[in-house]
Design a protein around this motif. Sequence first.
Motif, mmCIF file in Angstrom:
data_model
loop_
_atom_site.group_PDB
_atom_site.id
_atom_site.type_symbol
_atom_site.label_atom_id
_atom_site.label_comp_id
_atom_site.label_asym_id
_atom_site.label_seq_id
_atom_site.Cartn_x
_atom_site.Cartn_y
_atom_site.Cartn_z
ATOM 1 N N GLY A 152 -27.540 89.918 41.901
ATOM 2 C CA GLY A 152 -28.829 91.152 41.286
ATOM 3 C C GLY A 152 -29.253 91.989 41.635
ATOM 4 N N ARG A 153 -29.061 92.281 42.915
ATOM 5 C CA ARG A 153 -29.760 93.406 43.605
ATOM 6 C C ARG A 153 -27.770 94.416 43.555
ATOM 7 N NH1 ARG A 153 -32.424 95.605 48.233
ATOM 8 N NH2 ARG A 153 -31.785 96.854 49.196
ATOM 9 N N GLY A 192 -28.941 102.119 39.475
ATOM 10 C CA GLY A 192 -28.162 103.605 39.777
ATOM 11 C C GLY A 192 -29.469 103.482 40.688
ATOM 12 N N SER A 193 -30.264 101.983 40.817
ATOM 13 C CA SER A 193 -30.766 101.635 42.021
ATOM 14 C C SER A 193 -31.790 100.530 42.456
ATOM 15 C CB SER A 193 -32.197 102.443 41.287
ATOM 16 O OG SER A 193 -32.892 102.732 40.622
ATOM 17 N N VAL A 194 -32.003 100.506 43.689
ATOM 18 C CA VAL A 194 -32.855 98.842 43.642
ATOM 19 C C VAL A 194 -34.638 98.245 43.337
ATOM 20 C CG1 VAL A 194 -32.528 96.943 44.446
ATOM 21 C CG2 VAL A 194 -30.194 98.515 44.696
ATOM 22 N N ALA A 195 -34.713 97.625 43.116
ATOM 23 C CA ALA A 195 -36.392 97.726 43.078
ATOM 24 C C ALA A 195 -36.879 96.730 43.921
ATOM 25 C CB ALA A 195 -36.691 97.255 41.617
ATOM 26 N N ALA A 196 -37.948 97.427 44.759
ATOM 27 C CA ALA A 196 -37.697 96.128 46.237
ATOM 28 C C ALA A 196 -38.012 94.340 45.118
ATOM 29 C CB ALA A 196 -39.258 96.216 46.445
ATOM 30 N N GLY A 197 -37.187 93.519 46.335
ATOM 31 C CA GLY A 197 -38.098 92.399 46.174
ATOM 32 C C GLY A 197 -39.304 91.843 46.063
ATOM 33 N N SER A 198 -39.478 90.671 45.961
ATOM 34 C CA SER A 198 -40.910 89.894 45.591
ATOM 35 C C SER A 198 -41.756 89.863 46.883
ATOM 36 C CB SER A 198 -41.604 88.841 44.818
ATOM 37 O OG SER A 198 -40.829 87.727 45.705
#
Length: 187
Positions: free
Chosen positions: A65-66, A74-80
């Motif tokens: 997923g990451r 194009g970018s990675v969101a912070a994990g929860s």
Amino acid sequence: MQLLQLQFRTSVHEAAHAVARLHLDLGTIAKITIEEPEGGYVTGTMPREQTEAVLTGVLIAALAGRAAEEVIVGSVAAGSGSESCDLAAATALAFDMETVMGFSKKWPLLHRKVEDRASMLATDHELAARVNARLESAYAVARKMVVNQEIAIDFLGEILLARKTLEGAELDAVLQEVKQRIVATPG
């Protein structure tokens, strides 16, 4: 607009988990959703046999997923940040592979059940390096898989974006179509 961007990111993320599980033949998928407050998830059964190869596949699927966010969005969101987030689950599995499952290259027969992984990783730098090496290796494979399976991920991601949740007969039909889009890759 911001909600649509978040839903797109989540659909790509969850589609990659599902495609990785299908590609690596990691059990069955019972439900995929992108409409939970914390994001989304893929549920189902995992293989009963827990060899090092199978569990490495689980790591790859957990990090897919990451990897898809990085490659496709194009970018990675912070994990929860929760103990159930992908990074926490992957780290816990890689840690257990090194300490209690007998897959460590160093002391594979020494069972070291640890109650506080975070403290152990903070104080045992050699162990932390081995756990991180497992994660880095799985992530590299996940990234390569995302590149190779982008058509299947995009296909499933678009359906998730429209339907939000897939389960039952509808999920089974969609997964059959996804399988037809998965590219056979060596190794």
